[in-house]
Design a protein around this motif. Structure first.
Motif, PDB file in Angstrom:
ATOM      1  N   GLY A 211       0.771  -1.249   0.000  1.00 31.12           N
ATOM      2  CA  GLY A 211       0.000   0.000   0.000  1.00 31.12           C
ATOM      3  C   GLY A 211       0.793   1.283   0.000  1.00 31.12           C
ATOM      4  O   GLY A 211       0.312   2.324   0.455  1.00 31.12           O
ATOM      5  N   CYS A 212       2.028   1.251  -0.546  1.00 26.13           N
ATOM      6  CA  CYS A 212       2.821   2.488  -0.648  1.00 26.13           C
ATOM      7  C   CYS A 212       2.221   3.411  -1.713  1.00 26.13           C
ATOM      8  O   CYS A 212       1.643   2.944  -2.700  1.00 26.13           O
ATOM      9  CB  CYS A 212       4.261   2.165  -1.049  1.00 26.13           C
ATOM     10  N   LEU A 213       2.397   4.706  -1.527  1.00 22.31           N
ATOM     11  CA  LEU A 213       1.916   5.691  -2.518  1.00 22.31           C
ATOM     12  C   LEU A 213       2.444   5.359  -3.911  1.00 22.31           C
ATOM     13  O   LEU A 213       1.727   5.508  -4.905  1.00 22.31           O
ATOM     14  CB  LEU A 213       2.358   7.106  -2.094  1.00 22.31           C
ATOM     15  N   GLU A 214       3.694   4.894  -3.980  1.00 18.79           N
ATOM     16  CA  GLU A 214       4.320   4.576  -5.265  1.00 18.79           C
ATOM     17  C   GLU A 214       3.528   3.535  -6.060  1.00 18.79           C
ATOM     18  O   GLU A 214       3.521   3.548  -7.286  1.00 18.79           O
ATOM     19  CB  GLU A 214       5.746   4.074  -5.002  1.00 18.79           C
ATOM     20  N   THR A 215       2.831   2.641  -5.358  1.00 17.09           N
ATOM     21  CA  THR A 215       2.103   1.570  -6.055  1.00 17.09           C
ATOM     22  C   THR A 215       0.846   2.071  -6.762  1.00 17.09           C
ATOM     23  O   THR A 215       0.272   1.343  -7.569  1.00 17.09           O
ATOM     24  CB  THR A 215       1.698   0.431  -5.086  1.00 17.09           C
ATOM     25  N   VAL A 216       0.421   3.303  -6.470  1.00 16.72           N
ATOM     26  CA  VAL A 216      -0.815   3.826  -7.077  1.00 16.72           C
ATOM     27  C   VAL A 216      -0.645   5.171  -7.778  1.00 16.72           C
ATOM     28  O   VAL A 216      -1.514   5.579  -8.541  1.00 16.72           O
ATOM     29  CB  VAL A 216      -1.953   3.966  -6.019  1.00 16.72           C
ATOM     30  N   ALA A 217       0.470   5.864  -7.531  1.00 15.68           N
ATOM     31  CA  ALA A 217       0.605   7.223  -8.074  1.00 15.68           C
ATOM     32  C   ALA A 217       1.787   7.392  -9.017  1.00 15.68           C
ATOM     33  O   ALA A 217       1.964   8.455  -9.602  1.00 15.68           O
ATOM     34  CB  ALA A 217       0.715   8.241  -6.926  1.00 15.68           C
ATOM     35  N   SER A 218       2.600   6.341  -9.183  1.00 14.64           N
ATOM     36  CA  SER A 218       3.653   6.378 -10.210  1.00 14.64           C
ATOM     37  C   SER A 218       2.970   6.149 -11.562  1.00 14.64           C
ATOM     38  O   SER A 218       1.779   5.835 -11.620  1.00 14.64           O
ATOM     39  CB  SER A 218       4.677   5.278  -9.956  1.00 14.64           C
ATOM     40  N   ALA A 219       3.733   6.283 -12.643  1.00 18.49           N
ATOM     41  CA  ALA A 219       3.163   6.061 -13.981  1.00 18.49           C
ATOM     42  C   ALA A 219       2.570   4.656 -14.093  1.00 18.49           C
ATOM     43  O   ALA A 219       1.462   4.475 -14.615  1.00 18.49           O
ATOM     44  CB  ALA A 219       4.231   6.289 -15.041  1.00 18.49           C
ATOM     45  N   THR A 220       3.282   3.657 -13.580  1.00 16.86           N
ATOM     46  CA  THR A 220       2.757   2.283 -13.626  1.00 16.86           C
ATOM     47  C   THR A 220       1.659   2.089 -12.582  1.00 16.86           C
ATOM     48  O   THR A 220       0.735   1.301 -12.789  1.00 16.86           O
ATOM     49  CB  THR A 220       3.875   1.251 -13.387  1.00 16.86           C
TER      50      THR A 220
END
Length: 325
Positions: A182-191
């Motif tokens: 559930g890190c921000l990176e998992t939903v807000a990066s390009a992928t």
């Protein structure tokens, strides 16, 4: 002749260089390809060669410069000037960057993490308006960040301060490469944006050209999603954007409530969605912050684009101003 700074933005595909005034104005820019072959052994020698070549070209010597600053991926030791674990450069072993560049150019050298350096650039000459309290968030292939508080770039105990991409926004969310969920990176990066779309497409029953394309196995990008939402008002795309902006607003809210910066500046590839993205994040930010923060912390878009890295890197070298007679 007024002294100058050199800023270097080291990336996986290109190395960008700039010669700047002490006030942060870019006078010259150039770039070379990053040669990461042979465990990245060519990268630093190529940088030294390029700097020396340009100084000859412009009729400058090492005495015209206060210092060189560089932003690098990987784990950076700012005191020793070393880098390790920059995998997109094939730097798996410790690199003596500072030592080699100072030996090769004769100019004092400073280095920091690339996301921190971009934060310094946006804070100094960009959307941060040189305010002492600015947080920078970059949304690209990953999500990175940098925190400037009371004029100082925060590094933390092990150099991991500003890792905004690993703020938890959903304890039951997607697995992250860092090992947690559930890190921000998992939903807000390009992928990550595409990942959110795939999840929502499974349950979506309305009509949507974007959802139909995804269900047909067409490869889509985060840009496709934002374009479908803004230009075509695709209901499914708008739902995806809303969800992503909710996550970003939640993360920004937590940052705002903890640090109360004058601004949280959003940059990187995903931020190209512009005001369409910013306004939605700002609305959720207001939901997740208390009144003092709502009134004193702004959500802004980065303005320097590709120059943030070289400008921020050059600012690292300003620390040498009083050290050279």
């Amino acid at each position: 002749m007024a002294k100058k700074l050199i800023g270097i933005d080291l990336g996986g595909t290109t190395v960008k260089f700039g010669i700047l005034t002490l006030d942060g104005e870019v006078q010259q820019k150039w770039a070379i390809d990053t040669n990461s072959h042979d465990d990245g052994v060519h990268i630093v020698p190529d940088i030294v060669k390029s700097i020396n070549h340009r100084l000859d070209l412009y009729g400058l010597t090492k005495d015209d410069f206060v210092g060189i600053g560089m932003g690098s991926p990987g784990t950076v030791d700012i005191e020793k000037g070393t880098v390790i674990g920059a995998y997109n450069l094939n730097w798996t072993t410790l690199q003596e960057v500072k030592k080699l560049i100072e030996e090769g150019t004769g100019i004092p050298f400073a280095i920091d993490n690339d996301a921190n350096v971009a934060a310094l650039g946006e804070r100094w000459k960009g959307a941060g308006e040189n305010d002492p309290n600015v947080v920078f968030m970059t949304l690209g292939t990953g999500v990175g960040g940098g925190i400037v508080m009371e004029g100082l770039l925060l590094h933390g105990n092990a150099g991991a301060a500003g890792e905004i991409g690993h703020v938890t926004i959903d304890p039951n969310g997607f697995d992250c490469t860092c090992g947690k969920k559930g890190c921000l990176e998992t939903v807000a990066s390009a992928t990550g944006v595409v990942r959110v779309a795939r999840q929502l497409a499974e349950e979506y029953v309305g009509t949507s050209p974007l959802a139909a394309a995804m269900n047909d196995g067409v490869a889509i990008t985060s840009k496709d999603i934002f374009v479908a939402a803004e230009k075509e008002e695709d209901k499914f795309a708008l739902m995806v954007v809303d969800k992503v902006c909710m996550y970003l607003g939640l993360a920004c809210g937590n940052i705002g409530n903890t640090l109360n910066p004058s601004s949280i500046v959003i940059g990187g590839g995903v931020s190209a969605a512009g005001e369409f993205l910013r306004s939605r994040v700002a609305n959720y930010f207001l939901e997740y912050t208390f009144p003092t923060v709502q009134q004193t912390t702004a959500i802004k878009l980065a303005v320097l684009g590709n120059d943030a890295g070289i400008i921020g890197a050059a600012s690292l070298a300003t620390k040498f101003i009083n050290q050279k007679a």
